[in-house]
Design an enzyme around this catalytic site. Sequence first.
Site, PDB file in Angstrom:
ATOM      1  N   TYR A   1      63.697  25.894  49.690  1.00 22.92           N
ATOM      2  CA  TYR A   1      65.095  26.321  49.672  1.00 22.92           C
ATOM      3  C   TYR A   1      65.578  26.495  48.234  1.00 22.92           C
ATOM      4  CZ  TYR A   1      64.847  24.525  54.485  1.00 22.92           C
ATOM      5  OH  TYR A   1      64.493  24.270  55.775  1.00 22.92           O
TER       6      TYR A   1
ATOM      7  N   LYS B   1      58.108  30.064  58.603  1.00 25.69           N
ATOM      8  CA  LYS B   1      58.318  31.277  57.793  1.00 25.69           C
ATOM      9  C   LYS B   1      57.039  31.772  57.107  1.00 25.69           C
ATOM     10  CE  LYS B   1      63.325  30.953  57.480  1.00 25.69           C
ATOM     11  NZ  LYS B   1      64.340  29.969  57.210  1.00 25.69           N
TER      12      LYS B   1
ATOM     13  N   TYR C   1      63.062  34.736  66.773  1.00 24.52           N
ATOM     14  CA  TYR C   1      63.271  33.826  65.637  1.00 24.52           C
ATOM     15  C   TYR C   1      63.558  32.393  66.115  1.00 24.52           C
ATOM     16  CZ  TYR C   1      65.419  31.578  61.631  1.00 24.52           C
ATOM     17  OH  TYR C   1      65.723  30.669  60.651  1.00 24.52           O
TER      18      TYR C   1
ATOM     19  N   SER D   1      61.746  25.932  59.621  1.00 25.63           N
ATOM     20  CA  SER D   1      61.435  26.960  58.612  1.00 25.63           C
ATOM     21  C   SER D   1      59.985  26.958  58.143  1.00 25.63           C
ATOM     22  CB  SER D   1      62.347  26.796  57.402  1.00 25.63           C
ATOM     23  OG  SER D   1      63.553  27.460  57.646  1.00 25.63           O
TER      24      SER D   1
ATOM     25  N   VAL E   1      64.027  22.041  58.508  1.00 27.24           N
ATOM     26  CA  VAL E   1      65.073  21.045  58.784  1.00 27.24           C
ATOM     27  C   VAL E   1      64.689  20.060  59.887  1.00 27.24           C
ATOM     28  CG1 VAL E   1      66.972  22.458  57.900  1.00 27.24           C
ATOM     29  CG2 VAL E   1      66.348  22.612  60.317  1.00 27.24           C
TER      30      VAL E   1
HETATM   31  N1  GLU Z   1      66.367  27.110  62.931  1.00 23.20           N
HETATM   32  C1  GLU Z   1      66.910  26.896  61.638  1.00 23.20           C
HETATM   33  C2  GLU Z   1      67.936  27.937  61.311  1.00 23.20           C
HETATM   34  O1  GLU Z   1      67.646  29.090  61.311  1.00 23.20           O
HETATM   35  C3  GLU Z   1      65.818  26.827  60.626  1.00 23.20           C
HETATM   36  C4  GLU Z   1      66.361  26.267  59.395  1.00 23.20           C
HETATM   37  C5  GLU Z   1      65.340  25.650  58.499  1.00 23.20           C
HETATM   38  O2  GLU Z   1      64.442  24.896  58.884  1.00 23.20           O
HETATM   39  O3  GLU Z   1      65.490  25.950  57.321  1.00 23.20           O
HETATM   40  O4  GLU Z   1      69.078  27.649  61.085  1.00 23.20           O
END
Ligand code: GLU
Length: 305
Positions: free
Chosen positions: A241, A64, A189, A61, A259
């Site tokens: 988060y 992002k 993505y 993430s 994550v």
């Molecule tokens: N590839 C992960 C997902 O979309 C990213 C999650 C993350 O790092 O928050 O589930």
Amino acid sequence: MEELLERLLEECRPFTGKGRVADYIPELAKGDPDALGIYVIGSEGKHAWAGDCRRPFTIQSVVKPILLLQALLDNGAEFVTRRVGVEATGKPFDAINAGDQALDSGNINPMVNMGAIVMCSLIYGRSYDERFQRLLELTRRLAGDGEIGVDEAVYRSEKSHGSKNRALAYLLKFHGLLEDDVEEVLDCYFRACSIQADCRALAHIGAVLSNRGRLPASNERVFPAAMSRYVNAVLMTCGMYDGSGEFALRVGVPAKSGVGGGIMAVVPTRMGIGIFGPALDRKGNSVAGIRLLERLSQELYLSIF
Ligand code: GLU
């Protein structure tokens, strides 16, 4: 600085035992729960580091904010805000941010999966391949590392275990927030999440955001200052988060976690920080990584509040 980082890293290492590596896809479950590293790049261009800071991991993430920058560069702030929203959801990153009937951009933001999936569709390019290449180029430039690529094993794992993200994308499509082919958007993505980085790369990205869009060494501008204000504000309210409020209290700087164990932190005008600590808390944030940032913030008075 290096001595301070070494001391704090040893002090925080026991916190790795309080978390668990992500296991929602088999490839991430192979992560080393004991690893911990930190890299700092100051606004004057000085580098300092400690621990496992050159170990590669997937950005997850932490991509992002880069997706957000690419979407802003391609479409401008007004358009992006209209399509992706900016309000914190208070829910997990992969939550279905829809009420019984409605889902609109007010229910999502650029730091949750639904927002990130929409942003993939906002990047310019004749094909999704070209869109991803442009995102990868921006990542390389921000990270100060032209070699950055994709971890193919994680990418395949994400793609073959991506039911939840597929559900989110189809909901977006159903509610008219996504126009393109769902599988094509998701492929972009999944590849974006599987970009490989290390603490140095994350610190460099943070340093550009702290330097109002200019590269730390050359001062060359990558994006307008107004965009760093936009991205940093969204990171502050939504980057960690549904733990963003507590992080604001404990550390007090804009940051994004992933994550894979990475955290990219921005101390406006002062420094960028990259963390690697794959043992995560229940919300998906690195336990020892947050503790390390908290201690560094206390020692160097980093909180912006
Ligand atoms: N590839 C992960 C997902 O979309 C990213 C999650 C993350 O790092 O928050 O589930």
